[in-house]
Design a protein around this motif. Structure first.
Motif: not given
Length: 633
Positions: A46-54, A77-78
């Motif tokens: 999920d690129p949208g969810l993973g973009s906010a993770l460090p 969430d996944i």
């Protein structure tokens, strides 16, 4: 588990997580590597969810806890249903990490789903190579011209950059038609006189742009023709050649009508002025290099020719009145200015007269139209009055002889009625077969319409199936070419038989384990059945013996003692059996506890407790430092 860990490590390497070759199992993963692997998997899923993770752990403990909580929430969430929290990432547990990584790897998008949405074939290999080259060039920082090294001159040189400027090209096309002589001439021209594409352009830099423009034009024309033929061409029920010829005929007819309407004089152009002409007049003027409207052949009136002739005579008079002698330049210029002023005044006066006459003509034409309409209304009114007068005159002529007139009128009415009845009967005789024929033809026409509609829908569906089949065949052909290319690019030292042999060994081991488990279960069932049968037999035997001995115990003292010993023996045997069952239960609990001890030892509980204590001390130190800063502030 070694094979599972290898598969997980291989999948993580494929998605971009750098796992060292020295790491061979999940137990060797550090907290930083676990965080990197989980974040990368979430970004791919999920690129949208993973973009906010460090992608790494921060140095502060409180920030680490927040990162761990955010990662746990992202995994939930996944769709991860297992137990997860910040401790899963900060204080790693091998079974939990393995199950989490297995879930994430299974959630990764499959290559088949990715390749089915993308074009396949040699073009994919070329696109990948282009993308890799562009990525490599983008990774190199831009440098000024004076600071560039020889390494950067190839990638950052401006000599290979050109503006997109397309020029028309003449290409050779293979055409089919009935006119073989014409086709032969075209082929001869293309073979002997048509220049190559590279020689048709004056600038070689425009070659790529011209070819791209020509190709896009051909593709767009083909797509437009397919869309028009599928929407309108099939409904016309004509062949493609007939549809094209009919379309060309209509276009020529429209052009002729436009030219004919343009050639006719309009009311506003009656004075030789081309200011109010149509767009075709302006187009002709642009073709003649913006020539004045007097050069266009227009049909003028007598007034137009008179004004033009007068203007030419005045121009000639003015021209002839120019002095030919040698006079001073000042007098000449002064005279020219006076003549120019007088001519401009005359021109303005003529333009005013023309505008006035035009307005008068418009007013007269409107008045004339109104008068003609009134005249038509009067004529219609007069005709109606004349009809009424004729009717009244005939009525007055019949008044002196009323009886005879009534008899004649009644006879005429009866004759007309009979004639109408006769005509009605004759019409009914003709009408019945005509109506039957009309109904039959209408039914045939409706059936033909239904049949044509059905066939048209079948043709459309067949066209769609042909298009889909062609597209699938092209995709499969491109996929075959791509796979052949990838096979040729693969290294030949990889032994496929070794992997196959290893897979077969794993499958055989799984089969053996299943057989052993099945055998143990069957033995356990047999033992349970035997125990149950012996227990039942023992109970029945004791019941029969107790009954027989109890009957004799009433009569004999020795039998009474034997009965007591029998009851004591039965109780002791029951206690012995119960003791054996409890011993087995205790042994099972001991084995479970030993497995739990091994699991806890594998979970690194002591090491995690030590790390938790160290993190607790670090948090206390951070809190003390923050409190000191607050007090100082």
């Amino acid at each position: 588990m070694e094979e599972v860990d290898r598969i997980l490590i291989h999948a993580l390497n494929q998605i971009g997580t750098e796992v060292s070759e020295e790491i061979g199992s999940v137990s060797q993963f550090s907290s930083e590597l676990i965080v990197k692997a989980v974040v990368r998997c979430v970004q791919v899923i999920d690129p949208g969810l993973g973009s906010a993770l460090p992608s790494s752990l921060p140095p502060g403990m409180s920030a680490r806890f927040r990162v761990g909580m955010s990662l746990a929430q992202a995994c939930q969430d996944i769709g991860y249903k297992g137990e997860i929290g910040y401790q899963t990432f900060l204080y790693s547990n091998e079974p939990e990490i393995r199950s989490l990584l297995m879930f994430l790897v299974e959630k990764l998008p499959r290559e088949s789903a990715e390749t089915s949405d993308q074009p396949t074939g040699k073009s994919v290999v070329l696109q990948r190579a282009i993308a890799a080259a562009i990525k490599a060039q983008l990774s190199v920082p831009w440098l000024p011209v004076n600071c560039r090294l020889p390494l950067h001159t190839e990638t950052q040189s401006a000599g290979a950059l050109y503006s997109f400027h397309a020029l028309p090209l003449s290409l050779s096309h293979s055409s089919k038609g009935p006119n073989k002589k014409h086709l032969k001439e075209v082929k001869d021209y293309q073979r002997d006189f048509l220049l190559p594409v590279t020689a048709q352009l004056s600038h070689h830099a425009s070659l790529a742009a011209s070819i791209l423009e020509q190709h896009s034009t051909v593709l767009s024309a083909a797509q437009e023709w397919d869309s028009e033929w599928n929407n309108q061409g099939l409904l016309s029920r004509l062949t493609p050649q007939e549809y094209r010829s009919r379309k060309l005929t209509r276009l020529r007819k429209r052009i002729k009508e436009q030219l004919r309407s343009t050639a006719l004089p309009s009311p506003e152009s009656a004075f030789g002025s081309c200011h109010s002409s149509t767009d075709l007049c302006e187009l002709l003027q642009s073709f003649s290099n913006s020539a004045p409207s007097d050069h266009i052949l227009t049909k003028g009136t007598h007034f137009t020719h008179t004004q033009k002739f007068t203007f030419e005579q005045e121009s000639a008079t003015v021209t002839s009145s120019v002095p030919t002698g040698h006079q001073s330049d000042g007098d000449t210029q002064h005279r020219q200015q006076e003549e120019l002023a007088s001519l401009q005044q005359q021109l303005q006066q003529l333009c005013g007269d023309v505008d006035q006459l035009t307005a008068d003509m418009k007013h007269m034409s409107v008045t004339n139209t109104q008068v003609l309409n009134e005249l038509k209304q009067k004529e219609l009114t007069n005709n109606e009055e004349e009809d009424k007068i004729q009717m009244k005159k005939k009525t007055l002529d019949c008044l002196p002889d009323t009886d005879n007139s009534l008899v004649k009128l009644q006879a005429l009415v009866e004759a007309s009625a009979k004639r109408l009845v006769n005509l009605a009967s004759q019409w009914e005789k003709h009408r019945a077969p005509l109506m039957d024929e009309h109904r039959r033809l209408k039914e045939i026409c409706s059936n033909q319409d239904l049949e044509s509609s059905r066939k048209l829908s079948e043709i459309k569906s067949m066209h769609e199936k042909i298009r889909v089949s062609t597209e699938e065949a092209r995709k499969k052909e491109d996929m075959y070419k791509q796979l052949v290319t990838e096979l040729e690019n693969l290294s030949q030292d990889v032994s496929r038989s070794a992997y196959t042999q290893r897979i077969l060994e794993i499958v055989s081991n799984i089969k053996k384990q299943k057989e052993e488990i099945t055998k143990i279960l069957s033995d356990t069932k047999d033992l349970q059945k035997e125990i149950n049968s012996l227990t039942g037999k023992l109970d029945r035997t004791f019941a029969v013996t107790d009954e027989l001995v109890f009957k004799d115990a009433k009569k004999d003292e020795a039998v009474r003692k034997a009965y007591k010993y029998l009851a004591a023996l039965h109780d002791n045997c029951n206690q012995l059996i119960q003791t054996i069952e409890e011993t087995g239960t205790i042994l099972r609990e001991i084995r479970d506890l030993e497995e739990q001890i091994e699991t806890e030892n594998g979970n690194k509980t002591i090491a995690n407790l030590e790390r938790i204590l160290e993190d607790y001390k670090a948090i206390r130190q951070e809190n003390a430092a923050l409190a000191a800063k607050v007090r100082e502030g």
